[in-house]
Design a protein around this motif. Structure first.
Motif, mmCIF file in Angstrom:
data_model
loop_
_atom_site.group_PDB
_atom_site.id
_atom_site.type_symbol
_atom_site.label_atom_id
_atom_site.label_comp_id
_atom_site.label_asym_id
_atom_site.label_seq_id
_atom_site.Cartn_x
_atom_site.Cartn_y
_atom_site.Cartn_z
ATOM 1 N N UNK A 93 -39.321 28.475 52.232
ATOM 2 C CA UNK A 93 -40.299 27.471 51.655
ATOM 3 C C UNK A 93 -39.527 26.122 52.067
ATOM 4 N N UNK A 94 -38.581 25.820 52.518
ATOM 5 C CA UNK A 94 -38.030 24.570 52.714
ATOM 6 C C UNK A 94 -38.596 24.234 54.020
ATOM 7 N N UNK A 95 -39.302 25.168 54.980
ATOM 8 C CA UNK A 95 -39.845 24.769 56.171
ATOM 9 C C UNK A 95 -41.246 24.301 56.010
ATOM 10 N N UNK A 96 -41.975 24.290 54.971
ATOM 11 C CA UNK A 96 -43.135 24.001 54.670
ATOM 12 C C UNK A 96 -43.418 22.414 54.363
ATOM 13 N N UNK A 97 -43.512 21.728 55.232
ATOM 14 C CA UNK A 97 -43.775 20.264 55.136
ATOM 15 C C UNK A 97 -45.054 19.533 54.690
ATOM 16 N N UNK A 98 -46.090 20.508 54.816
ATOM 17 C CA UNK A 98 -47.475 19.786 54.483
ATOM 18 C C UNK A 98 -47.974 20.462 53.275
ATOM 19 N N UNK A 99 -47.275 21.069 52.602
ATOM 20 C CA UNK A 99 -47.596 21.901 51.478
ATOM 21 C C UNK A 99 -47.854 20.829 50.272
ATOM 22 N N UNK A 100 -49.257 21.170 49.499
ATOM 23 C CA UNK A 100 -49.358 20.320 48.335
ATOM 24 C C UNK A 100 -49.334 21.057 47.010
ATOM 25 N N UNK A 101 -49.299 22.355 47.075
ATOM 26 C CA UNK A 101 -49.268 23.292 45.852
ATOM 27 C C UNK A 101 -48.359 24.303 46.220
ATOM 28 N N UNK A 102 -47.194 24.410 45.297
ATOM 29 C CA UNK A 102 -46.192 25.588 45.054
ATOM 30 C C UNK A 102 -46.186 26.308 43.932
ATOM 31 N N UNK A 103 -46.489 27.237 43.801
ATOM 32 C CA UNK A 103 -46.369 28.085 42.424
ATOM 33 C C UNK A 103 -45.492 29.527 42.886
ATOM 34 N N UNK B 259 -31.163 31.331 40.701
ATOM 35 C CA UNK B 259 -30.225 30.447 41.428
ATOM 36 C C UNK B 259 -30.345 29.054 41.043
ATOM 37 N N UNK B 260 -29.701 28.405 41.469
ATOM 38 C CA UNK B 260 -29.790 26.739 41.469
ATOM 39 C C UNK B 260 -30.770 26.225 42.266
ATOM 40 N N UNK B 261 -31.480 25.060 42.140
ATOM 41 C CA UNK B 261 -32.291 24.594 42.878
ATOM 42 C C UNK B 261 -31.438 23.705 44.068
ATOM 43 N N UNK B 262 -31.862 24.005 45.269
ATOM 44 C CA UNK B 262 -31.181 23.490 46.374
ATOM 45 C C UNK B 262 -31.461 21.823 46.354
ATOM 46 N N UNK B 263 -30.202 21.093 46.225
ATOM 47 C CA UNK B 263 -30.357 19.606 46.129
ATOM 48 C C UNK B 263 -31.205 19.237 47.313
ATOM 49 N N UNK B 264 -30.942 19.617 48.544
ATOM 50 C CA UNK B 264 -31.550 19.179 49.651
ATOM 51 C C UNK B 264 -33.166 19.160 49.700
ATOM 52 N N UNK B 265 -33.651 20.254 49.033
ATOM 53 C CA UNK B 265 -35.070 20.457 48.697
ATOM 54 C C UNK B 265 -35.649 19.340 48.018
ATOM 55 N N UNK B 266 -35.063 18.863 46.894
ATOM 56 C CA UNK B 266 -35.464 17.722 45.890
ATOM 57 C C UNK B 266 -35.314 16.522 46.623
ATOM 58 N N UNK B 267 -34.340 16.484 47.358
ATOM 59 C CA UNK B 267 -34.148 15.213 48.449
ATOM 60 C C UNK B 267 -35.346 15.039 49.414
ATOM 61 N N UNK B 268 -35.887 16.146 49.655
ATOM 62 C CA UNK B 268 -36.690 16.198 50.964
ATOM 63 C C UNK B 268 -38.071 16.684 50.701
ATOM 64 N N UNK B 269 -38.696 16.364 49.590
ATOM 65 C CA UNK B 269 -39.942 17.159 49.212
ATOM 66 C C UNK B 269 -41.006 16.952 50.106
ATOM 67 N N UNK B 270 -42.028 17.649 50.342
ATOM 68 C CA UNK B 270 -43.020 17.488 51.071
ATOM 69 C C UNK B 270 -43.875 16.195 50.670
ATOM 70 N N UNK B 271 -44.109 15.410 51.760
ATOM 71 C CA UNK B 271 -44.817 14.154 51.084
ATOM 72 C C UNK B 271 -46.045 14.308 50.521
ATOM 73 N N UNK B 272 -46.737 15.351 50.709
ATOM 74 C CA UNK B 272 -47.971 15.757 50.208
ATOM 75 C C UNK B 272 -48.234 16.442 48.942
ATOM 76 N N UNK B 273 -46.916 16.915 48.462
ATOM 77 C CA UNK B 273 -46.794 18.053 47.221
ATOM 78 C C UNK B 273 -47.383 17.168 46.025
ATOM 79 N N UNK B 274 -48.416 17.968 45.535
ATOM 80 C CA UNK B 274 -49.021 17.602 44.177
ATOM 81 C C UNK B 274 -48.662 18.289 42.994
ATOM 82 N N UNK B 275 -48.424 19.477 43.226
ATOM 83 C CA UNK B 275 -48.045 20.259 42.175
ATOM 84 C C UNK B 275 -46.727 21.274 42.517
#
Length: 918
Positions: A417-427, A435-451
């Motif tokens: 999921x970390x490879x999806x750089x254009x995603x707007x919605x993740x459910x 697991x814990x949430x990868x810190x690098x994921x929150x630091x590099x959120x896809x710029x178009x993420x809405x949900x």
């Protein structure tokens, strides 16, 4: 004047020139046009005076509240109607060719002056409000019309058959009105030139000829008859289609949300031009594999969109490789099972795949996506699928939307999921991620993420820094996990946040940084948050859901809460809030759901509650320290369905105006939804990420339950465990839709209302531990849905009415009423007792003396017990706590009543016997 000179050539060239000249003369009015935004020569083109006057008449018929036709004026300074807004003219003749008046917010009527525009080819009156007037029949006389759009114009009534006269019409849109037909669609068969036809949301339930008519329109490319209540496609309607090549030009077919049954008509597969087939929301059934094979004609090569969602198809997924051009597959909400074939990975043009809400199972692997480089929308939610990918797998696609709810992705966080750089919605809720949430994921959120929805997993640990999330990330749902620690700093532009059912602790203050004014939804319920609420609610003027229930908040409610004029739901249940009923809430006039239960609020229930909160549907103040009386103004809450004042210190009488609760008196919509409108966001943990559902703790059938989705089905009055006195108003019998009535543990007196049997919907009735007297109304035997009843510990007397319902309850529901008799109690009523037969004696005087002795025993025993009761009535007040004393006195009252009634019954029985034998 156009001059054509011939210098030679064949007769064929001469014929071509003549044909050209003829066409030129006929089409001259339509060659070119000017508009108000328009051409360089527009100032040199003048509209004709007659047509200008016709437009002014048309304007006079309209109601133009927003001034969109302000340029339509008769003065010399704006005389050229070709420059008026929405008017387009021929750049050669000046004739009005087009009226583009869609989205103009017009009302009123459509004036017949349109007939004075003889060259009109284009008429758009869509998205206006003609107040449910009919389509004028004279529109059928606009013989040059090629384009007619009356969609969403609030028109109603029958479609005039005169529209069949528009033989040049290529585009017709009558959708989304309140239109119907009287008999059939025969008029439609005369529209020989029609290419695009949209009749969606038109009542066509009597149009048995619809398939025969539309299939014979030779140039039809797009047909939209969704939501038309179409009659089923009987086989007799199309057996000849394989021989006569009908639907020869059709490219897009919309028949969604009708009542079509059976399978997919096989002739659809023979429409070689078909690109879109949309049949969702019908009653189509059968094995999907077989039904798809019916489309194996020439349409299999052209078909790009296949929508069969919300039908009754069964079986496994078919081999879609037979449709090499497919871009969209939509099969959600059917009855499919089995596994997914890997051949789906060969659809290299596929962009949208939705098989959610079925019963599919098995493993989804990399092979299913091997060639899907164009995939943008992936929806696999609500199946029993397991997604197994290599940890370092790099998908060939970049998704826009990803809905994988209830798919097994865990236990580790899915790295792909970390490879999806254009995603707007993740459910990826309900995905068994622990697991814990990868810190690098929150630091590099896809710029178009809405949900982002990670709810209903077992994600644990601290929440990484989310302050650097992109500003577009409007909705975050992390509810029902094991996250802990203080609340982090979130993006200032957040619009929806759900952190409920976690272990967050500390203050609410960090959330005050969300000050972009967009926050509309905030659910922090069931955490370990504490302290006083910060006075920063002014930052959230658009907040409509606020749920802080199940925490350790304390202190008074801050005044800035009163600035939430849009607030619809407020739940502060189960905290330690104190102080009077918050005066600031008087300004929250949009409130429909308010739960302040299980706190330490005190003071009186304010009289302004009905005036300030007129929209209330649910009002829960249970388990606080409210005192005083119930204000009669509360009866003005006509939408109220749930009223719970239980476990307080409220005294006085119950207002007699209860019959003003019209929502409890009249049958409304049969829906489990509490509100007519739905709210986007999380739903309090019942269905993660969907429509918000308010929940409340409800006492039903003697136990406390949490109701969420079905809360809207309940109509409740709970006034138990207070100090209410007086009678239960007879007006309660007019609340015909009441489901729960609980007035137990009060000091109510008088008889049970005789017409209580009118409450046919009553399921739970608790009147125990009061001082009700008299007989149980016979009408109570008519309460067929009653599944919980408690009339114990009152002063009721007489025989329990006979009914299967009442005799089916346990005897404990009637105990403590010492003059009550009949089943299910063991005490028989006097009329049911069989007097014992005395053996004959030589001297009847012995029986008389025996009865006299028994009478004396009862008299002296009663006198002695009366002395004991009187003694303990005085001494008990010195020995017992206040909470015990109330129950003890009630017990003594009932004990005395039992003694006196028993004495009276036995005294009367013995005295009659003594008199008869004397």
């Amino acid at each position: 004047m156009t001059v054509i000179t011939f210098t030679g050539g064949s007769s064929l060239q001469l014929l071509q020139a003549i044909v050209f000249l003829t066409l030129l003369l006929h089409l001259r009015p339509a060659l070119g046009f000017i508009s108000s935004v328009g051409d360089a020569d527009s100032d040199n083109i003048r509209c004709l005076d007659g047509e200008r006057q016709a437009l002014l008449k048309l304007k006079r018929g309209f109601l133009d509240a927003y001034g969109n036709l302000s340029s339509w004026r008769s003065g010399d300074e704006n005389k050229n109607c070709c420059n008026w807004k929405g008017v387009h003219c021929s750049n050669q003749t000046g004739h009005v060719l087009e009226l583009r008046l869609g989205f103009s917010y017009l009302g009123g009527m459509i004036n017949p002056s349109l007939l004075e525009l003889p060259y009109l080819t284009y008429l758009d009156l869509s998205y206006n409000d003609f107040n449910h007037s009919h389509i004028p029949e004279f529109i059928g006389s606009l013989g040059n019309l090629e384009y007619l759009d009356l969609s969403r114009a609030k028109l109603s009534g029958p479609i005039p058959h005169q529209l069949g006269n528009l033989s040049h019409l290529q585009y017709l849109n009558l959708s989304c009105n309140n239109l119907t037909i009287i008999e059939n669609l025969e008029w439609l068969s005369h529209l020989f030139s029609i290419k695009d036809l949209d009749l969606s949301f038109t009542n066509l339930h009597v149009a048995n000829d619809w398939l025969e008519v539309v299939s014979g329109l030779p140039y039809l490319t797009t047909l939209n008859m969704a939501w038309c209540d179409l009659p089923p496609m009987g086989h007799s309607s199309f057996p000849h289609f394989n021989n006569l090549k009908y639907f020869t030009s059709l490219e897009s077919l919309h028949l969604e949300n009708n009542q079509l049954k059976g399978g997919i008509p096989k002739f659809f597969g023979d429409i070689c031009t078909l690109r879109e087939l949309r049949l969702s929301g019908n009653n189509l059934d059968g094995q999907l594999v077989e039904r798809i094979n019916d489309l194996s004609g020439c349409a299999k090569d052209s078909l790009e969109v296949l929508e069969l969602a919300r039908n009754q198809f069964t079986g496994s997924l078919p081999d879609f490789a037979m449709f090499p051009s497919l871009k969209v597959i939509n099969l959600f909400s059917n009855k499919l099972n089995g596994t997914a074939s890997k051949t789906i990975g060969s659809l290299h043009k596929l962009e949208h795949l939705d098989v959610s809400s079925n019963s599919l199972q098995g493993v989804i692997s990399e092979a299913h996506f091997s060639n899907l480089s164009k995939l943008r929308h992936l929806q696999l939610s609500d199946n029993s699928l397991t997604l197994e990918f290599d940890f370092n797998w790099a998908p060939p696609f970049q998704l826009d939307e990803m809905y994988l709810r209830s798919c097994k992705l865990g236990p580790t966080f899915p790295n792909w999921i970390l490879t999806q750089s254009n995603v707007t919605t993740i459910d990826i809720s309900h995905a068994e991620i622990s697991d814990t949430i990868p810190a690098e994921w929150f630091a590099n959120f896809p710029p178009k993420l809405v949900l982002l929805n990670l709810s209903c997993n077992q994600i644990h640990g601290l929440l990484p820094n989310v302050s650097k999330m992109p500003l577009n990330a409007h909705t975050i749902d992390l509810n029902a996990n094991h996250l802990e620690g203080p609340l982090p700093l979130f993006s200032t532009n957040l619009s929806s946040l759900s952190l409920s059912k976690n272990r967050f602790s500390g203050s609410l203050t960090p959330l005050c940084k969300i000050n972009g004014g967009l926050l509309g939804f905030l659910d922090l319920s069931d955490n370990l948050l504490s302290g006083a609420l910060p006075n920063c609610f002014m930052h959230w003027p658009n907040l409509f859901i606020l749920n802080l229930a199940g925490n350790n908040f304390s202190g008074e409610v801050p005044s800035s809460l009163g600035l939430l004029s849009m607030l619809v739901t407020l739940s502060l249940h189960n905290n330690n809030f104190s102080g009077d009923f918050p005066l600031s809430l008087k300004n929250c006039s949009s409130l429909k759901f308010m739960d302040l239960g299980n706190n330490k609020f005190s003071g009186k229930v304010p009289a302004w509650i009905a005036e300030g909160l007129p929209q209330l549907i649910v009002l829960i103040l249970r388990s606080n320290k409210f005192n005083g009386s119930i204000p009669w103004h509360i009866c003005q809450l006509k939408y109220l369905r749930i009223l719970d004042f239980s476990l307080n210190d409220i005294s006085g009488t119950i207002p007699q105006c209860l019959n003003n609760f019209t929502a409890m008196a009249h049958k409304g919509k049969s829906s489990s939804n509490l509100f007519d409108g739905d709210y986007l966001g999380t739903d309090g943990g019942y269905v993660c990420m969907g429509i918000y559902v308010d929940s409340a703790m409800i006492v039903l059938k003697g136990r406390e339950y949490e109701y969420g989705k079905n809360l809207g089905l309940l109509k409740i009055i709970n006034l138990s465990s207070n100090k209410l006195s007086g009678k239960l108003p007879s007006e309660i019998s007019s609340l015909l839709e009441l489901v729960v009535l609980n007035v137990s543990k009060n000091n109510l007196i008088g008889e049970i209302p005789q017409m209580i049997g009118q409450l046919k919907q009553l399921e739970s009735l608790d009147m125990s531990w009061n001082r009700f007297s008299g007989e149980i109304p016979s009408s109570m035997s008519e309460l067929q849905f009653l599944s919980h009843l408690d009339l114990s510990y009152n002063n009721l007397s007489g025989k329990i009415p006979s009914s299967t319902q009442l005799q089916g309850f346990d005897a404990t529901r009637f105990i403590g009423n010492w003059a009550l008799c009949g089943l299910p109690l063991t005490e028989k009523c006097p009329s049911e007792e069989t007097p014992p037969q005395s053996e004959p004696t030589d001297d009847g005087s012995k029986d008389v003396e025996k009865d006299k002795d028994e009478f004396k025993k009862w008299f002296y025993a009663g006198a002695g017990l009366g002395y004991i009761v009187s003694f303990w009535s005085v001494c008990g007040s010195l020995l017992l706590k206040q909470s015990w004393r109330h129950a003890y006195f009630l017990f003594l009252d009932n004990l005395k009543d039992w003694i006196y009634v028993t004495m009276a019954v036995n005294k009367a029985r013995l005295w009659r016997k003594f008199q008869n034998q004397g």
